[in-house]
Motif scaffolding. Structure first.
Motif, short mmCIF file in Angstrom:
data_model
loop_
_atom_site.label_atom_id
_atom_site.label_comp_id
_atom_site.label_asym_id
_atom_site.label_seq_id
_atom_site.Cartn_x
_atom_site.Cartn_y
_atom_site.Cartn_z
N ASN A 1 2.92 -0.36 -10.35
CA ASN A 1 2.01 -0.56 -9.90
C ASN A 1 1.89 -2.01 -10.17
N ARG A 2 1.44 -2.94 -11.40
CA ARG A 2 1.63 -3.92 -12.00
C ARG A 2 3.19 -5.01 -11.11
N ASP A 3 4.19 -4.66 -11.48
CA ASP A 3 5.65 -5.41 -10.90
C ASP A 3 5.03 -5.45 -9.17
N THR A 4 4.72 -4.22 -8.35
CA THR A 4 4.23 -4.56 -7.14
C THR A 4 3.03 -5.35 -6.83
N LEU A 5 2.20 -5.17 -7.57
CA LEU A 5 0.99 -5.92 -7.18
C LEU A 5 1.68 -7.70 -7.11
N ALA A 6 1.82 -8.11 -8.77
CA ALA A 6 2.54 -9.15 -8.49
C ALA A 6 3.58 -9.59 -7.92
N SER A 7 4.43 -8.90 -7.63
CA SER A 7 5.24 -9.50 -6.22
C SER A 7 4.81 -9.55 -4.76
N LEU B 1 0.43 -1.11 -0.03
CA LEU B 1 0.11 -0.21 0.48
C LEU B 1 0.88 1.10 -0.52
N LEU B 2 2.18 1.11 0.82
CA LEU B 2 2.62 2.39 0.92
C LEU B 2 3.48 2.70 -0.80
N LEU B 3 3.97 2.01 -1.26
CA LEU B 3 4.57 1.82 -2.80
C LEU B 3 3.27 1.82 -4.08
N LEU B 4 2.02 1.97 -3.60
CA LEU B 4 0.94 2.35 -4.24
C LEU B 4 0.71 3.21 -4.70
N ASN B 5 0.50 4.31 -2.91
CA ASN B 5 0.06 4.98 -3.02
C ASN B 5 1.00 6.61 -2.63
N LYS B 6 0.13 7.63 -3.29
CA LYS B 6 0.93 8.67 -2.98
C LYS B 6 0.44 9.26 -1.40
N PRO B 7 1.07 9.99 -0.94
CA PRO B 7 3.10 10.44 -1.24
C PRO B 7 3.80 9.52 -1.27
N PHE B 8 4.46 8.90 -1.92
CA PHE B 8 5.62 7.86 -1.88
C PHE B 8 6.79 8.61 -0.30
N THR B 9 6.69 7.87 1.29
CA THR B 9 7.10 7.86 2.27
C THR B 9 7.68 6.90 2.50
N PRO B 10 9.01 7.01 2.14
CA PRO B 10 10.53 5.89 2.57
C PRO B 10 9.74 6.16 3.54
#
Length: 382
Positions: A150-156, A71-80
């Motif tokens: 989006n595609r790679d994160t969901l697949a992983s 969820l953190l990778l897919l949603n904005k803002p990106f929060t390291p």
């Protein structure tokens, strides 16, 4: 007063900290993968929990952290900083918990059996590898390579979820459930081999008719194809091989019924008393909280289970060798391999004829096993 760092500087610093954490996670995963082959660990004290429960809880925790990470990778803002916190929680709790569960299982191999311990290793290894893929995805996104984010994160994320669920399944099945599943798979392989061999032995008449119809049109270019057809079925003139095939099909079918009988009368009734202290009940349905005084009998039982599973696994493998001998039209080799398969079946029966323990009395399976031994030894026409 010193100037406040800009938001760009802060983001860069947080991203660098995140990359450092991803490196730590990757190193940890690599270390745990290497440690999976170490079987030297032995618990020094009775456990108050089942290792399968620890594995299930750890995998569930990894799954939850993976969901947060996704969820953190897919949603904005990106929060390291938020992503780094999730990875640190993985590094500090879930990943070591999974490794500890594997160690405990390896140290208690004599109580859980080779099949379960090896299956745990396979499934945990998959979790570590798939999670490593997701960590690599984090690195790519931080570095700006996120065109397919989006595609790679969901697949992983999906493959990590599936791998974690597979570990949780082991606790639900327990040792007997896994044994039943494995034997069902081997029986299916055996049935497939029987069907293929039957088809090969019954195709000769059809192939002869097709060859007669096409004989006048055969050219030099078709000779290789015709030769292939000859090898793909039992030659009609090989009556000796036909008799051996028929005998093999009969015996293999009997062997398939043996798998079903052992599953119903021995594996599904198997009770595992792993050495878990009675002070804290285990949530694993197939693991009793019997005191450790029962561990010796359980260890003896699992030794027989391991031998049985080894032989049941070999039979489909030997059946493949049998098929190869038939396809090579080698009757003598086929008969030798077939005798070996029958011998394995008889050894399986001998192992569990009277149950798992020496003191077990004869039962319905014992009587059935005697009839099976007699049937498997019969020659055609007797």
């Amino acid at each position: 007063m010193p100037p406040k760092p800009s938001s760009t500087t802060t983001t860069t610093t947080e991203s660098n900290h995140l990359l450092t954490t991803t490196t730590q996670t990757s190193l940890l995963l690599s270390r745990f993968l290497t440690a999976l082959s170490d079987n030297s660990f032995t618990p020094t004290q009775p456990l108050t929990f089942s290792p399968l429960t620890l594995l299930a809880q750890s995998s569930s925790l990894i799954r939850a952290h993976t969901t947060k990470l996704s969820l953190l990778l897919l949603n904005k803002p990106f929060t390291p900083s938020a992503i780094r916190k999730v990875l640190e929680q993985l590094n500090g709790e879930a990943l070591p918990g999974l490794a500890a569960g594997v160690q405990l299982m390896q140290g208690m191999r004599e109580f859980y059996g080779v099949t379960m311990v090896e299956e745990v290793g396979v499934r945990v290894r998959r979790v570590y590898r798939e999670l490593g893929g997701l960590v690599d995805e984090v690195v790519r996104i931080v570095q700006g390579s996120d065109s397919e984010k989006n595609r790679d994160t969901l697949a992983s994320t999906g493959v990590v979820w599936a791998a974690c669920d597979d570990i949780g399944e082991l606790e639900q099945m327990g040792v007997p459930g896994l044994l039943v599943k494995k034997v069902a798979l081997w029986r299916e392989m055996l049935e497939d081999a029987i069907a293929e061999l039957r088809e090969w032995s019954e195709d000769d008449d059809e192939d002869d008719e097709e060859e007669e119809e096409e004989e006048t049109a055969t050219s030099d270019d078709d000779e290789a194809s015709t030769s292939y057809l000859d090898d793909a079925s039992l030659p009609k003139h090989r009556t000796d091989l036909k008799q051996t095939v028929d005998l093999a099909l009969k015996r293999l079918k009997l062997t398939s019924t043996l798998y079903a009988a052992i599953t119903k009368r021995r594996l599904k009734t198997l009770v595992i008393n792993a050495p878990v202290s009675p002070s804290t009940p285990s949530t694993t349905s197939t693991t009793s909280t019997t005191p450790t005084t029962t561990s010796t009998s359980t260890s003896t039982t699992m030794t027989k289970v391991d031998l049985l599973m080894e032989k049941l696994k070999r039979i489909p493998e030997e059946t493949d060798e049998l098929a190869s001998a038939f396809y090579d039209l080698d009757d003598e080799e086929a008969r030798n391999v077939l005798e070996g398969i029958c011998a394995l079946g008889k050894e399986c029966v001998d192992l569990v004829k009277r149950g798992w323990r020496e003191e077990d009395q004869e039962d319905e399976f014992t009587k059935w096993a005697g009839k099976w031994i007699e049937a498997i030894g019969k020659e055609e026409g007797s």
